[in-house]
Enzyme design. Structure first.
Site, PDB file in Angstrom:
ATOM      1  CB  CYS A  31     -69.292 -42.834 -78.664  1.00  8.14           C
ATOM      2  SG  CYS A  31     -67.878 -42.683 -77.989  1.00  8.14           S
TER       3      CYS A  31
ATOM      4  CG  HIS B   9     -71.919 -39.562 -76.054  1.00  5.52           C
ATOM      5  ND1 HIS B   9     -71.977 -41.434 -76.442  1.00  5.52           N
ATOM      6  CD2 HIS B   9     -70.624 -39.787 -75.838  1.00  5.52           C
ATOM      7  CE1 HIS B   9     -71.103 -41.829 -75.304  1.00  5.52           C
ATOM      8  NE2 HIS B   9     -70.050 -41.554 -75.890  1.00  5.52           N
TER       9      HIS B   9
ATOM     10  CD  GLU C   8     -75.863 -40.435 -76.208  1.00  4.72           C
ATOM     11  OE1 GLU C   8     -75.775 -39.965 -77.298  1.00  4.72           O
ATOM     12  OE2 GLU C   8     -74.761 -40.903 -75.843  1.00  4.72           O
TER      13      GLU C   8
HETATM   14  N1  GLN Z   1     -63.914 -45.882 -75.323  1.00  5.44           N
HETATM   15  C1  GLN Z   1     -65.046 -46.708 -75.743  1.00  5.44           C
HETATM   16  C2  GLN Z   1     -64.699 -48.208 -75.979  1.00  5.44           C
HETATM   17  O1  GLN Z   1     -64.076 -48.355 -76.875  1.00  5.44           O
HETATM   18  C3  GLN Z   1     -66.188 -45.640 -76.406  1.00  5.44           C
HETATM   19  C4  GLN Z   1     -66.793 -44.596 -75.137  1.00  5.44           C
HETATM   20  C5  GLN Z   1     -68.123 -43.993 -75.286  1.00  5.44           C
HETATM   21  O2  GLN Z   1     -68.457 -44.676 -75.951  1.00  5.44           O
HETATM   22  N2  GLN Z   1     -68.045 -42.905 -74.719  1.00  5.44           N
HETATM   23  O3  GLN Z   1     -65.509 -48.795 -76.525  1.00  5.44           O
END
Ligand code: GLN
Length: 186
Positions: free
Chosen positions: A79, A170, A172
C-alpha cells in the site's frame, strides 16, 4: 536471511508478527546500520507522505536505492510502501517516492476511508483465492513491464519486477502469510 521491516511509521508490527510466525529472523529498520543487516526489506502501509519524509531525512531512502542498484536487497511494499516504490505517483500530495519500480500508481484512488474494502483475489501460484484487505488503497494505473501476480477490478493489485514486489492490499492485517512466503523466495 534477515528480513527488515521499515519501522518509522505505519503497520510494521503486523508485518513483524507474520515474519515471526514464519520463523524468519526479522528486525525493525530505523537507521542505516539496521539496513546493513538485512537481505530483504518490507515497506509497510501507513501514510506514504510520512514514511517518505523519514526515508529522506535519515538517508535510509538513498541507501535503499544503492542496495537495490547493486542487487543486494529484495523489497516488498504494501500500500503506502507500494506508492513509495513507484516511479510515478498520481493523486493529491504525492510523496517523494524512491522510483525503484517502473510503475504508475495513484494514491487514495478508491476514495476515503469509507471506500476501504475486502475482496477475494486470485494470486498467481496460490491454490485458493486470498481474502484481501484494501485500506485507502492506491491503484496501479500502469504496471510497465512488471509481472502481474494478482488483479482486482481490472487493475493489477500485486506486481513483481525483478526482486521488487508491490501490493496495494494488506495481507499482514489478517495475519496472512502467503504473500510474505512469495517474497521470501525472491
Ligand atoms: N492512503 C495511504 C497513502 O497514500 C496509503 C494507505 C495504506 O497504506 N493503507 O499513503
Amino acid at each position: 536471511m534477515t528480513v527488515g521491516v521499515l519501522a518509522f511509521h505505519g503497520d510494521f508490527a503486523e508485518h513483524l508478527e507474520v515474519l515471526r510466525n514464519l520463523k524468519v529472523k526479522c528486525i525493525e529498520v530505523l537507521s542505516l546500520d539496521d539496513l546493513k543487516k538485512v537481505s530483504h526489506l518490507i515497506i509497510p502501509g501507513g501514510e506514504s507522505t510520512v514514511i517518505g519524509k523519514f526515508l529522506e531525512s535519515t538517508g535510509v531512502g538513498a541507501a535503499i536505492k544503492k542496495r537495490v542498484n547493486k542487487r543486494s536487497l529484495a523489497i516488498y511494499g504494501t500500500c503506502a510502501g507500494a506508492i513509495l516504490l513507484a516511479r510515478t505517483v498520481k493523486g493529491k500530495n504525492p510523496p517523494k517516492s524512491l522510483k525503484l519500480m517502473n510503475i504508475t500508481i495513484e494514491r487514495n484512488a478508491y476514495g476515503s476511508q469509507m471506500q476501504s474494502f475486502q475482496a477475494d483475489i486470485g494470486v498467481k501460484g496460490l491454490a485458493k483465492p486470498l481474502p484481501a484487505t484494501f485500506i485507502r488503497a492506491p491503484i496501479i494505473l500502469d504496471h510497465g513491464s512488471a509481472e502481474i501476480l494478482a488483479e482486482y477490478g481490472g487493475h493489477p493489485v500485486l506486481v513483481r519486477e525483478g526482486r521488487i514486489l508491490a501490493g496495494t492490499f494488506h495481507p499482514e492485517v489478517r495475519g496472512q502469510e502467503q504473500i510474505h512466503r512469495i517474497f521470501l523466495t525472491m
